[in-house]
Scaffold this motif. Sequence first.
Motif, PDB file in Angstrom:
ATOM      1  N   ILE A  69       0.884  -1.110  -0.206  1.00 13.71           N
ATOM      2  CA  ILE A  69      -0.122  -0.032  -0.001  1.00 13.71           C
ATOM      3  C   ILE A  69       0.858   1.300  -0.060  1.00 13.71           C
ATOM      4  O   ILE A  69       1.812   1.167   0.668  1.00 13.71           O
ATOM      5  N   GLU A  70       0.759   2.134  -0.867  1.00 14.93           N
ATOM      6  CA  GLU A  70       1.474   3.394  -1.013  1.00 14.93           C
ATOM      7  C   GLU A  70       1.611   4.105   0.259  1.00 14.93           C
ATOM      8  O   GLU A  70       2.760   4.528   0.488  1.00 14.93           O
ATOM      9  N   SER A  71       0.550   4.385   1.031  1.00 10.09           N
ATOM     10  CA  SER A  71       0.745   4.935   2.342  1.00 10.09           C
ATOM     11  C   SER A  71       1.436   4.158   3.366  1.00 10.09           C
ATOM     12  O   SER A  71       1.315   4.602   4.466  1.00 10.09           O
ATOM     13  N   GLY A  72       1.700   2.931   3.182  1.00 11.38           N
ATOM     14  CA  GLY A  72       2.480   2.092   4.030  1.00 11.38           C
ATOM     15  C   GLY A  72       1.673   0.858   4.250  1.00 11.38           C
ATOM     16  O   GLY A  72       0.370   1.053   4.286  1.00 11.38           O
TER      17      GLY A  72
END
Length: 136
Positions: free
Chosen positions: A78-81
Amino acid sequence: MTNSIHEMIRASFKCEDMVKCVLGLKSLDIEAYKALLMHGPQTAEKLGEILNRERSTAYRSLQNLIACGIVYRETRSIESGGYYYEYVAIEPQEMKRMVKKNVDEWYNQMNELIEKMDDKVNALVTRLEDDEAKQK
């Protein structure tokens, strides 16, 4: 579904029944495999929606499918972590090869056991004859 090979031979069963028997799956597991083939890789939650079942139920089916080797999971970032898992079905031809391999292995094992039956039967007959002789 039939409960024995004897019943299967005499019954009208489908490929799905044979796959369930050979791989030890349930009907829902087969539905989940088909859904993954039709819809592509899915999360357990999304698969649950497709199957109209709870996520936990879809997850149990996925675990059964992974255990028998016809589904695997991939980690997605997930891009946001963080990350999540998507579940992927193997191609039907590969599943067919797996089923055939299992059936062939089972067949060979059963033939070996049948061959050993001669020794067991002969030992039993000898023991019965010995018991008869002792009683006389």
